[in-house]
Design an enzyme around this catalytic site. Structure first.
Site, PDB file in Angstrom:
ATOM      1  N   PHE A   8       0.689  -1.016  -0.146  1.00  0.00           N
ATOM      2  CA  PHE A   8      -0.005  -0.136   0.027  1.00  0.00           C
ATOM      3  C   PHE A   8       0.929   1.179   0.051  1.00  0.00           C
ATOM      4  O   PHE A   8       1.760   1.588   0.818  1.00  0.00           O
ATOM      5  CB  PHE A   8      -0.841  -0.062   1.241  1.00  0.00           C
ATOM      6  CG  PHE A   8      -2.091  -0.922   1.116  1.00  0.00           C
ATOM      7  CD1 PHE A   8      -3.506  -0.405   0.547  1.00  0.00           C
ATOM      8  CD2 PHE A   8      -2.182  -2.136   1.811  1.00  0.00           C
ATOM      9  CE1 PHE A   8      -4.536  -1.114   0.471  1.00  0.00           C
ATOM     10  CE2 PHE A   8      -3.319  -2.801   1.711  1.00  0.00           C
ATOM     11  CZ  PHE A   8      -4.491  -2.198   1.010  1.00  0.00           C
ATOM     12  N   ASP A   9       0.627   2.095  -0.937  1.00  0.00           N
ATOM     13  CA  ASP A   9       1.173   3.658  -1.033  1.00  0.00           C
ATOM     14  C   ASP A   9       0.148   4.116   0.502  1.00  0.00           C
ATOM     15  O   ASP A   9      -0.767   3.555   0.742  1.00  0.00           O
ATOM     16  CB  ASP A   9       0.718   4.327  -2.198  1.00  0.00           C
ATOM     17  CG  ASP A   9       0.879   5.701  -2.024  1.00  0.00           C
ATOM     18  OD1 ASP A   9       1.992   6.006  -1.690  1.00  0.00           O
ATOM     19  OD2 ASP A   9       0.065   6.549  -2.272  1.00  0.00           O
TER      20      ASP A   9
END
Length: 227
Positions: A8-9
């Site tokens: 995940f960013d």
């Protein structure tokens, strides 16, 4: 496709960076006795985003961005304030922000029950770590990679090399990167040969010619795709 690792960013994907940026800028300017205006905010966003694009391209480092954006802001608008002091105020306020996108923590916590979670972010360590801890995302992620700490940023394959090393070298076919940044998250994932999920909050039409695996507009569309 069954995935083991979800990368995940952070900003723009799990956290509402636009809201955090606006609040931190307003608070920093008020402490500097400068009125926040729409024009000022627009100039800051333009300058800041241009510098981060240079960062993604490897043309400048995070230390340069930290203060240069405020030097350019002050010079452009002829503001009577010390850009170095403004920068430190801004960093302090941004690090204290907890603007989580709707449902993001609950969605990641749910996915963490049957996936392994990594957070991969381009950003300043002294901004990202306080926000990760305050929002609880640090407790959900087994691996956290911050560009400022490792000296390389998305989309550089070397950034993903470091992430995969910390993840124990999982199969690329069992890994997916999830983020809102086409030129960082998605371009990086495509180049590295892993699947991608573009979180297209703004409904942008231009995919920059990238072969994106999945596209969603909100994070609540993610669990059905992954399961």
């Amino acid at each position: 496709m069954t995935y083991t690792w979800l990368l995940f960013d952070l900003d723009g994907t799990l956290l509402d960076y636009d809201a955090a940026e606006a609040a931190a800028l307003k608070e920093s300017l008020e402490e500097s006795d400068v009125a926040m205006t729409g024009d000022l905010a627009d100039v800051y966003r333009r300058v800041n985003r241009a510098l981060w694009r240079k960062f993604e391209a490897g043309e400048v480092d995070a230390k340069h961005i930290r203060t240069q954006r405020f030097h350019e802001l002050v010079e452009t608008l002829d503001i009577d304030v010390d850009p170095e002091e403004l920068s430190e105020r801004y960093i302090r306020h941004l690090a204290a922000s907890t603007h989580v996108r709707d449902g993001a923590r609950e969605i990641v916590a749910d996915l963490a029950e049957d996936h392994r979670i990594a957070i991969v972010t381009n950003g300043l360590a002294d901004v990202q770590w306080p926000r990760l801890r305050a929002t609880g995302f640090d407790e959900l992620a087994e691996v956290i990679v911050i560009s400022d700490e490792v000296g390389v940023s998305k989309p550089d394959p070397a950034f993903f090399d470091l992430a995969f090393e910390r993840m124990g070298q999982p199969d690329r076919e069992e890994t997916i990167v999830i983020g809102d940044g086409l030129t960082s998250d998605i371009a990086g994932g495509v180049t590295y040969g892993i699947d991608t999920c573009w979180v297209n909050h703004a409904g942008q039409d231009d995919r920059l010619g990238l072969d994106i695996t999945y596209e969603i507009t909100e994070l609540d569309e993610l669990p059905p795709i992954l399961r």
